[in-house]
Design an enzyme around this catalytic site. Structure first.
Site, PDB file in Angstrom:
ATOM      1  N   THR A  54       0.828  -1.207   0.000  1.00 39.16           N
ATOM      2  CA  THR A  54       0.000   0.000   0.000  1.00 39.16           C
ATOM      3  C   THR A  54       0.861   1.255   0.000  1.00 39.16           C
ATOM      4  O   THR A  54       0.639   2.191  -0.765  1.00 39.16           O
ATOM      5  CB  THR A  54      -0.944   0.000   1.215  1.00 39.16           C
ATOM      6  OG1 THR A  54      -1.790  -1.148   1.137  1.00 39.16           O
ATOM      7  CG2 THR A  54      -1.803   1.253   1.241  1.00 39.16           C
ATOM      8  N   ASP A  65      -4.259  -3.764  -3.299  1.00 40.99           N
ATOM      9  CA  ASP A  65      -4.190  -5.099  -2.707  1.00 40.99           C
ATOM     10  C   ASP A  65      -4.530  -6.271  -3.634  1.00 40.99           C
ATOM     11  O   ASP A  65      -3.938  -7.326  -3.500  1.00 40.99           O
ATOM     12  CB  ASP A  65      -5.109  -5.154  -1.486  1.00 40.99           C
ATOM     13  CG  ASP A  65      -4.831  -6.336  -0.584  1.00 40.99           C
ATOM     14  OD1 ASP A  65      -3.646  -6.656  -0.367  1.00 40.99           O
ATOM     15  OD2 ASP A  65      -5.782  -6.950  -0.089  1.00 40.99           O
TER      16      ASP A  65
END
Length: 536
Positions: free
Chosen positions: A243, A257
């Site tokens: 992230t 993700d």
């Protein structure tokens, strides 16, 4: 009694719904869901307007309580060494008890989509007991336009009832917590846990099951794209930087993700981000930090001070503190969730042994080897009983979500890399100058500088050396960066200790890969690291 439809009649499965004497709330927006969560004492507001909820004993996923129904359609498709089986009879009993348990509850329904590529998408109806869970999953999946909801037809249904307690004897599970997936009925039942991430990962698991049969590669990765259309994919386990490193102000964020890679390029499975917030700071991660101060963000297990300001340094409840927010809360996020074929693939590892270099260039065979290995490391203090660094090998960088055998995903990735001429890199965001407890964490500025050079192509022009342990190429020098950091051994004060640590880690790789040797070609076997014997 109000009935909630759980099936699309067109899929050949009987239509059978939840019936409740309580209220059913369909597709509520953020303002209404926040009102409901506060009124029901499920959550509270932070000083900046975000919603914060606490998940009790379950502050992370419960992989040992996750089951897949074993029936004729899944018998030969599912990797049973990695997936716990549940009989159709046990699932049916569980389903009937879910229906009975929901009969007097107020319920929240969200009609959402997994997959930004319409041809490979999974419309999903999510039924939750908690308003804040409805808010969470609304943030995380793709939200159809309001006018599209009237004709919405789900292909999968998730029922999430934290107050339900499973009976291991009756339901064929392990504890009172259960996450059960029936791929024949495309139905997911989640009970006995308030951790909202189970819903998100159930969609990912389903897509990991469905897409390979269509020649589409599902990936546990983040992705972004540069101004020239040069897409990059970042594989990595939790805590390795997926992230953080994909949120680059100079590049457009595709997602943080879960993605697919098909014939037209890559596409996000999600409509939001689920970022770890432990030690989060405005200086190191400004885009993510800013989302925690917005109405509509959901914070999970984040400790608040007396003024209700989040204390992101406080891990007393869990190290796995999180924030869930819509993708458009990131200023430079993609509006489509799609990009072309990647130019670069980054495999992230947080090596707590201090052996790996900060970046290495991989051959296609080495990329296959490290993808199937899925290496990172846990550090002392993050989990009960962990007192020194522990190697973690999670194949395909996401074993808990992989229903099929790793070789299926590995072969798909290998073919796509070859077809599109992708350059692959291994990036260590872990430790340098020694193992955890002696060395220090790799400076994020150095990691970003190396990634920038890799993604803009300039790093390919550097001089490289061959790492004697792993055989991959490591740059000797990079403009603007202290060259010492590029050679892990040189950063250790005790050189023999480095050599011993390297032999130990290489041995772990070799032992772990033994179970895949029968499923890979000779080139991949040749890409394995070598143990360097100690000097006399």
């Amino acid at each position: 009694m109000t009935e909630i439809g759980l099936r699309n009649p067109g899929n050949g499965i009987e239509t059978c719904g939840l019936k409740t004497s309580g209220k059913v709330h369909y597709n509520l927006g953020p303002a209404e869901l926040v009102e409901h969560a506060l009124r029901r004492n499920e959550a509270k507001l932070t000083a900046h307007g975000a919603l914060v909820a606490y998940t009790g004993q379950h502050t992370g996923r419960s992989p040992k309580d996750k089951f897949v129904v074993r029936d004729p359609s899944t018998e030969a498709q599912v990797w049973w060494d990695n997936n716990k089986p549940m009989s159709p009879e046990h699932f049916q009993a569980l389903y009937e008890d879910f229906i009975a348990h929901a009969r007097g509850l107020d319920l929240y329904v969200q009609d959402l989509v997994g997959g930004a590529d319409e041809a490979n998408s999974l419309p999903t109806r999510v039924v939750t007991e908690y308003a804040w869970h409805s808010m969470f999953i609304r943030n995380l999946l793709i939200r159809p336009a309001r006018e599209e909801l009237a004709s919405f037809q789900q292909k999968m249904t998730i029922i999430d009832l934290p107050s339900f307690k499973a009976d291991p004897a009756r339901h064929g599970c392990r504890t009172e917590t259960v996450i059960a997936i029936d791929f024949s009925r495309m139905l997911v039942l989640i009970g006995g846990t308030s951790y909202a991430g189970e819903m998100k990962k159930s969609v990912f698991t389903a897509l990991n099951y469905l897409l390979p049969a269509k020649g589409v590669m599902p990936m546990h990765c983040s992705a972004n794209v540069g101004p020239d259309g040069d897409a990059a994919v970042f594989f990595g386990l939790s805590g390795t930087g997926k992230t953080t490193l994909s949120a680059d102000p100079k590049r457009t964020l595709i997602g943080d993700d879960e993605h697919g890679w098909g014939e037209d390029g890559i596409f996000n499975f999600e409509g939001g981000c689920y970022a770890k917030t432990i030690k989060l700071s405005a200086e190191a991660e400004p885009e993510i930090f800013a989302t925690t101060r917005r109405f509509g963000t959901v914070l999970e297990n984040v400790v608040l001070d007396e003024g209700r300001v989040p204390d992101f340094d406080d891990g007393s409840l869990t190290e796995n503190t999180r924030c869930a927010y819509p993708l458009d809360f990131i200023p430079n996020a993609s509006e489509t969730g799609q990009a072309g074929h990647p130019k670069n693939i980054i495999m992230l590892t947080a090596d707590a042994f201090g052996v790996m270099p900060p970046i290495a260039r991989l051959t296609p065979a080495q990329a296959m080897y490290h993808f199937l290995s899925g290496y990172t490391a846990k550090v002392a203090g993050t989990e009960k009983g962990v007192t020194e660094p522990e190697a973690t090998f999670s194949t395909c960088f996401g074993a808990p979500f992989m229903p099929r055998h790793p070789s299926e995903y590995g072969n798909l990735l290998r073919d796509l890399i070859a077809q599109h001429g992708v350059t692959c890199w291994l990036v260590n965001t872990g430790w340098t100058g020694g193992a955890y407890g002696v060395g220090q964490r790799m400076p994020i500025k150095a990691t970003r500088a190396l990634l920038t050079a890799a993604l803009d192509g300039s790093l390919n022009n550097a001089e490289f050396r061959i790492d004697e342990n792993f055989g991959f190429e490591v740059p000797v020098s990079v403009p603007g960066l202290d060259g010492a950091i590029l050679d892990p051994r040189s950063t250790w004060a005790d050189k023999p200790a480095y050599d011993n640590q390297a032999r130990k880690l290489v041995g772990m790789f070799i032992d772990n890969f033994a179970k895949y040797e029968a499923h890979v070609d000779a080139n991949t076997l040749e890409a394995a690291p070598r143990i360097i014997e100690a000097a006399e």
